[in-house]
Design a protein around this motif. Structure first.
Motif: not given
Length: 310
Positions: A183-184, A186-188, A209-210, A212-214, A242
């Motif tokens: 998740h870290d 993929l975040r942003d 789930g993955t 959603a963090v993009m 999204q």
């Protein structure tokens, strides 16, 4: 003198016979190469997993199987294969082809080329795209292909992050590893590129789930493996906005069925598994070099870890 069986579809032999003979001749080894060698006489198999050879038990003096494909998911679990299995790692052919596909489609999405190429309303929008430094890219999978693509995109100025199952240290690239780091990584992220192998651990790595963090409106490129994506979750993310676009080169079923939603979805680009392929001329040199190494008593290159699946 090693006997080398070429085990692939008949049309592949037409493409590989001359390059393989040339590459093997260049090693200086005496050899026999063909498609019809008695199993008990075979030392090496140049192999495509869709060949007729599925039971390796009759090959009693076999030393190694040399895969023609980068992917080994269709052979790695074969219980009759007990000798080393080497996957195809061809920097001059397969790797370069992947770098070109990934770089091309990354720039396409980064620059917004689709809106310029297909513009029926003749919109004159002078809004410039961001510079590459402002477009975070994440690559899932940092093997040979992932690293090559990461370095190419970094050279173009993109800030690149990468994620892999095991930790990697790559200069100029922010790296993450393991379940905790996914998740870290993929975040942003605004562009996400999938270059993972197809294993039980990577199935549906792109899921609700993955996704959603993009970053909102992120774009996905998948030249890796079809099962990396939960298709229903991706379609839902495309419909919600999204994810703004997905360019997909690989699918769970290939060719992609005519009635699949991906064909007609306005935010999906389908390419027919052409991101990269094995080129006979360069792949033949990789195969010949591994046979030479084995005959010299040198360890084979690119041996598959059966436990990891790649």
């Amino acid at each position: 003198m090693p006997n080398i069986l070429f085990a692939a579809r008949s049309e592949s032999w037409d493409e590989y016979e001359t390059p393989l003979n040339a590459a093997l001749d260049a090693t200086g080894l005496p050899y026999t190469l063909g498609t019809d060698i008695a199993p008990e006489q075979v030392d090496y198999i140049v192999y495509a997993p869709n060949s007729d050879v599925q039971d390796f038990t009759p090959f009693t003096r076999l030393k190694a199987v040399l895969n023609l494909w980068a992917g080994v998911e269709d052979v790695v679990g074969n219980s009759t294969l007990t000798v080393p299995l080497a996957r195809m790692v061809d920097e001059d052919g397969l790797t370069q082809g992947m770098v070109e596909w990934v770089t091309g489609h990354t720039l396409r999405h980064h620059l917004g080329m689709d809106a310029h190429i297909v513009n029926p309303d003749r919109a004159w929008d002078t809004t410039p795209p961001p510079l590459s430094a402002d477009r975070p890219v994440t690559i899932l999978g940092l093997g040979t292909l992932g690293q090559a693509c990461a370095h190419a995109l970094t050279a173009l100025g993109f800030p690149v992050s990468g994620w892999s199952r095991s930790a990697k240290n790559l200069p100029g690239i922010t790296t993450y590893a393991g379940d905790d780091g996914l998740h870290d990584a993929l975040r942003d992220a605004q562009i996400v590129i999938l270059l993972l192998p197809d294993t039980a651990a990577t199935a549906n790595v792109i899921n609700a789930g993955t996704l959603a963090v993009m970053a909102p409106g992120a774009m996905i490129l998948n030249p890796g493996r079809g099962p990396l994506i939960d298709d229903d979750a991706l379609l839902a993310a495309l419909d919600s906005g999204q994810i703004s676009h997905a360019t997909l080169d690989v699918f769970r079923t290939e060719p992609l069925p005519d009635d699949h939603t991906y064909w007609t979805h306005p935010k999906v680009t389908v390419t027919p598994h052409i991101a990269s392929t094995t080129r006979p001329e360069t792949a033949a040199r990789v195969i010949a070099d591994n046979i030479r190494r084995a005959e010299d008593g040198t360890p084979l290159q690119h041996v598959v870890d059966r436990n990891a699946g790649y």
